[in-house]
Enzyme design. Structure first.
Site, PDB file in Angstrom:
ATOM      1  N   ASP A   1     119.339  63.718 -18.914  1.00 52.68           N
ATOM      2  CA  ASP A   1     119.232  62.315 -18.479  1.00 52.68           C
ATOM      3  C   ASP A   1     120.453  61.960 -17.625  1.00 52.68           C
ATOM      4  O   ASP A   1     120.829  60.807 -17.510  1.00 52.68           O
ATOM      5  CB  ASP A   1     119.126  61.374 -19.691  1.00 52.68           C
ATOM      6  CG  ASP A   1     120.324  61.439 -20.609  1.00 52.68           C
ATOM      7  OD1 ASP A   1     121.176  62.352 -20.436  1.00 52.68           O
ATOM      8  OD2 ASP A   1     120.441  60.578 -21.506  1.00 52.68           O
TER       9      ASP A   1
ATOM     10  N   GLU B   1     122.587  76.720 -32.579  1.00 47.03           N
ATOM     11  CA  GLU B   1     123.357  75.465 -32.612  1.00 47.03           C
ATOM     12  C   GLU B   1     124.693  75.769 -33.285  1.00 47.03           C
ATOM     13  O   GLU B   1     124.789  76.686 -34.103  1.00 47.03           O
ATOM     14  CB  GLU B   1     122.557  74.416 -33.401  1.00 47.03           C
ATOM     15  CG  GLU B   1     123.196  73.049 -33.591  1.00 47.03           C
ATOM     16  CD  GLU B   1     123.662  72.390 -32.286  1.00 47.03           C
ATOM     17  OE1 GLU B   1     124.897  72.430 -32.070  1.00 47.03           O
ATOM     18  OE2 GLU B   1     122.857  71.884 -31.510  1.00 47.03           O
TER      19      GLU B   1
ATOM     20  N   ASP C   1     127.891  80.264 -30.897  1.00 45.87           N
ATOM     21  CA  ASP C   1     127.876  79.918 -29.473  1.00 45.87           C
ATOM     22  C   ASP C   1     126.720  80.674 -28.793  1.00 45.87           C
ATOM     23  O   ASP C   1     126.650  81.916 -28.858  1.00 45.87           O
ATOM     24  CB  ASP C   1     129.230  80.346 -28.876  1.00 45.87           C
ATOM     25  CG  ASP C   1     129.355  80.005 -27.402  1.00 45.87           C
ATOM     26  OD1 ASP C   1     128.342  79.704 -26.757  1.00 45.87           O
ATOM     27  OD2 ASP C   1     130.495  80.060 -26.903  1.00 45.87           O
TER      28      ASP C   1
ATOM     29  N   ASP D   1     125.149  68.893 -23.359  1.00 42.25           N
ATOM     30  CA  ASP D   1     126.256  67.947 -23.139  1.00 42.25           C
ATOM     31  C   ASP D   1     126.540  67.849 -21.640  1.00 42.25           C
ATOM     32  O   ASP D   1     126.798  68.866 -20.992  1.00 42.25           O
ATOM     33  CB  ASP D   1     127.504  68.425 -23.870  1.00 42.25           C
ATOM     34  CG  ASP D   1     127.263  68.517 -25.369  1.00 42.25           C
ATOM     35  OD1 ASP D   1     127.245  67.468 -26.024  1.00 42.25           O
ATOM     36  OD2 ASP D   1     127.057  69.644 -25.871  1.00 42.25           O
TER      37      ASP D   1
ATOM     38  N   GLU E   1     115.316  77.756 -28.637  1.00 45.03           N
ATOM     39  CA  GLU E   1     115.902  76.451 -28.265  1.00 45.03           C
ATOM     40  C   GLU E   1     117.413  76.520 -28.483  1.00 45.03           C
ATOM     41  O   GLU E   1     117.880  76.781 -29.593  1.00 45.03           O
ATOM     42  CB  GLU E   1     115.303  75.293 -29.066  1.00 45.03           C
ATOM     43  CG  GLU E   1     115.899  73.952 -28.595  1.00 45.03           C
ATOM     44  CD  GLU E   1     115.208  72.720 -29.164  1.00 45.03           C
ATOM     45  OE1 GLU E   1     114.066  72.819 -29.641  1.00 45.03           O
ATOM     46  OE2 GLU E   1     115.856  71.649 -29.128  1.00 45.03           O
TER      47      GLU E   1
ATOM     48  N   THR F   1     113.557  63.918 -28.006  1.00 46.38           N
ATOM     49  CA  THR F   1     114.664  64.316 -28.877  1.00 46.38           C
ATOM     50  C   THR F   1     115.542  63.103 -29.217  1.00 46.38           C
ATOM     51  O   THR F   1     115.450  62.051 -28.580  1.00 46.38           O
ATOM     52  CB  THR F   1     115.545  65.397 -28.214  1.00 46.38           C
ATOM     53  OG1 THR F   1     116.349  64.774 -27.212  1.00 46.38           O
ATOM     54  CG2 THR F   1     114.727  66.514 -27.603  1.00 46.38           C
ATOM     55  N   LYS F   2     116.424  63.309 -30.187  1.00 50.12           N
ATOM     56  CA  LYS F   2     117.319  62.242 -30.636  1.00 50.12           C
ATOM     57  C   LYS F   2     118.223  61.779 -29.487  1.00 50.12           C
ATOM     58  O   LYS F   2     118.410  60.581 -29.253  1.00 50.12           O
ATOM     59  CB  LYS F   2     118.171  62.778 -31.791  1.00 50.12           C
ATOM     60  CG  LYS F   2     119.003  61.722 -32.460  1.00 50.12           C
ATOM     61  CD  LYS F   2     119.693  62.313 -33.677  1.00 50.12           C
ATOM     62  CE  LYS F   2     120.655  61.284 -34.264  1.00 50.12           C
ATOM     63  NZ  LYS F   2     121.456  61.858 -35.344  1.00 50.12           N
TER      64      LYS F   2
ATOM     65  N   GLU G   1     117.659  62.067 -26.333  1.00 52.03           N
ATOM     66  CA  GLU G   1     116.840  61.419 -25.303  1.00 52.03           C
ATOM     67  C   GLU G   1     116.594  59.948 -25.661  1.00 52.03           C
ATOM     68  O   GLU G   1     116.648  59.070 -24.793  1.00 52.03           O
ATOM     69  CB  GLU G   1     115.509  62.169 -25.217  1.00 52.03           C
ATOM     70  CG  GLU G   1     114.555  61.646 -24.185  1.00 52.03           C
ATOM     71  CD  GLU G   1     113.341  62.573 -24.027  1.00 52.03           C
ATOM     72  OE1 GLU G   1     113.123  63.447 -24.886  1.00 52.03           O
ATOM     73  OE2 GLU G   1     112.629  62.431 -23.033  1.00 52.03           O
TER      74      GLU G   1
ATOM     75  N   LYS H   1     132.984  64.064 -16.717  1.00 49.89           N
ATOM     76  CA  LYS H   1     134.198  64.044 -15.876  1.00 49.89           C
ATOM     77  C   LYS H   1     134.280  65.319 -15.045  1.00 49.89           C
ATOM     78  O   LYS H   1     134.037  66.411 -15.568  1.00 49.89           O
ATOM     79  CB  LYS H   1     135.445  63.944 -16.768  1.00 49.89           C
ATOM     80  CG  LYS H   1     135.566  62.592 -17.439  1.00 49.89           C
ATOM     81  CD  LYS H   1     136.818  62.505 -18.265  1.00 49.89           C
ATOM     82  CE  LYS H   1     136.837  61.169 -18.990  1.00 49.89           C
ATOM     83  NZ  LYS H   1     137.669  61.168 -20.177  1.00 49.89           N
TER      84      LYS H   1
HETATM   85  C1  LIG Z   1     123.952  66.416 -26.344  1.00 50.82           C
HETATM   86  S1  LIG Z   1     123.478  67.363 -27.709  1.00 50.82           S
HETATM   87  C2  LIG Z   1     121.696  67.412 -27.549  1.00 50.82           C
HETATM   88  C3  LIG Z   1     121.030  67.795 -28.845  1.00 50.82           C
HETATM   89  C4  LIG Z   1     119.503  67.877 -28.787  1.00 50.82           C
HETATM   90  N1  LIG Z   1     119.046  68.909 -27.875  1.00 50.82           N
HETATM   91  C5  LIG Z   1     118.909  66.549 -28.430  1.00 50.82           C
HETATM   92  O1  LIG Z   1     118.374  66.434 -27.309  1.00 50.82           O
HETATM   93  O2  LIG Z   1     118.968  65.630 -29.268  1.00 50.82           O
HETATM   94  C6  LIG Z   1     123.935  69.015 -27.213  1.00 50.82           C
HETATM   95  C7  LIG Z   1     123.951  69.988 -28.377  1.00 50.82           C
HETATM   96  O3  LIG Z   1     124.219  71.289 -27.876  1.00 50.82           O
HETATM   97  C8  LIG Z   1     125.063  71.960 -28.792  1.00 50.82           C
HETATM   98  N2  LIG Z   1     125.760  73.013 -28.025  1.00 50.82           N
HETATM   99  C9  LIG Z   1     126.580  72.836 -26.957  1.00 50.82           C
HETATM  100  N3  LIG Z   1     127.008  74.004 -26.485  1.00 50.82           N
HETATM  101  C10 LIG Z   1     126.455  74.970 -27.285  1.00 50.82           C
HETATM  102  C11 LIG Z   1     126.544  76.381 -27.302  1.00 50.82           C
HETATM  103  N4  LIG Z   1     127.276  77.049 -26.403  1.00 50.82           N
HETATM  104  N5  LIG Z   1     125.864  77.051 -28.259  1.00 50.82           N
HETATM  105  C12 LIG Z   1     125.111  76.380 -29.169  1.00 50.82           C
HETATM  106  N6  LIG Z   1     124.999  75.035 -29.200  1.00 50.82           N
HETATM  107  C13 LIG Z   1     125.648  74.342 -28.259  1.00 50.82           C
HETATM  108  C14 LIG Z   1     125.978  70.872 -29.337  1.00 50.82           C
HETATM  109  O4  LIG Z   1     126.526  71.224 -30.595  1.00 50.82           O
HETATM  110  C15 LIG Z   1     125.018  69.688 -29.420  1.00 50.82           C
HETATM  111  O5  LIG Z   1     124.412  69.601 -30.693  1.00 50.82           O
END
Ligand SMILES: C[S@@+](CC[C@H](N)C(=O)[O-])C[C@H]1O[C@@H](n2cnc3c(N)ncnc32)[C@H](O)[C@@H]1O
Length: 234
Positions: free
Chosen positions: A175, A89, A116, A139, A64, A208-209, A211, A143
């Site tokens: 979403d 993460e 990353d 994310d 994940e 998920t949170k 969501e 924009k």
């Molecule tokens: C919008 S949040 C969604 C979190 C979770 N999946 C949820 O649905 O609640 C996106 C997550 O992806 C992580 N993230 C973004 N780009 C990443 C990357 N290149 N490597 C690891 N994590 C990443 C961010 O730190 C963030 O916690």
């Protein structure tokens, strides 16, 4: 001299990141979890990931990426001890939160990278080694000028396909309707990934949170699921 110019060019080519490192506030419990549990669940950057070494039991590995607070990852790992789970993460409070849940439930089938995901997939994960890759609510970078920061891009899709086993599954959810379309366009560039019905993917994901936040705002969720047929590209 040629060597020097190549090195600086490589440095300039460093990919655009899909996240901004905002540390946020670590709660005392998250801080404690990172200090006391990282040696149990955390993975380093020195060696290629070896599932047989990392987990006590041999089992198919589900990755994940961007697990946020780890709610889905912990829940899936608890309900499905027949799989091993790998999480990536960059947000340390979220990792701390996950480690607390893993410890509370005495789970031994989860391991975590704090890096990353693009770098981890490029450098630390073997080709054809993952049963499934999950990315839930990445994310959306809404924009237009930020679209280049989106994680789901054709190159990254090809990289993920390379890491999946034959018959492995890619499961994405968003979403953000316009991102859902961009995801489908990116995946269409990799013909070895064939769409399948989300309802037949096992084990199912949890809510998920992020969501839940989207649901409160009236957002509609799209799940995109694909199976990896190896012989068509790469
Ligand atoms: C919008 S949040 C969604 C979190 C979770 N999946 C949820 O649905 O609640 C996106 C997550 O992806 C992580 N993230 C973004 N780009 C990443 C990357 N290149 N490597 C690891 N994590 C990443 C961010 O730190 C963030 O916690």
């Amino acid at each position: 001299m040629a060597e020097l110019s190549r090195t600086s060019a490589d440095h300039l080519k460093r990919h655009i990141q899909s996240f901004v490192r905002r540390e946020g506030r670590l709660t005392p419990a998250q801080k404690r979890a990172l200090l006391t549990l990282w040696h149990v669940y955390g993975l380093g950057t020195e060696e290629e990931f070896d599932a047989d070494q990392a987990f006590p039991r041999k089992a198919p590995v589900i990755l994940e990426i961007g697990f946020g607070d780890g709610g889905n990852l912990a829940e899936m790992a608890l309900s499905h001890p027949e799989f091993n789970f790998l999480g990536i993460e960059v947000h340390r409070p979220g990792i701390g939160h996950l480690l607390q849940a893993l410890d509370k439930n005495r789970l031994s089938n989860v391991r975590v990278f704090c890096l990353d995901a693009v770098e981890v997939l490029k450098k630390l994960i073997r080709d054809h080694s993952l049963q499934r890759i999950n990315i839930f609510f990445p994310d959306p970078w809404p924009k237009k000028r930020h679209h280049k920061r989106r994680l789901i891009q054709p190159d990254f899709v090809t990289l993920m396909a390379k890491k999946l086993l034959p018959g492995g599954i890619l499961h994405l959810a968003t979403d953000w309707p316009e991102y859902a379309q961009a995801m489908q366009d990116a995946i269409a560039t990799c013909p070895q990934l064939h769409p399948i019905q989300a309802s037949i993917v096992f084990p199912p994901r949890c809510i998920t949170k992020y969501e839940i936040r989207g649901q409160r705002l009236g957002h509609v969720v799209t799940d995109l699921t694909y199976i990896n047929h190896v012989d068509s590209c790469l």
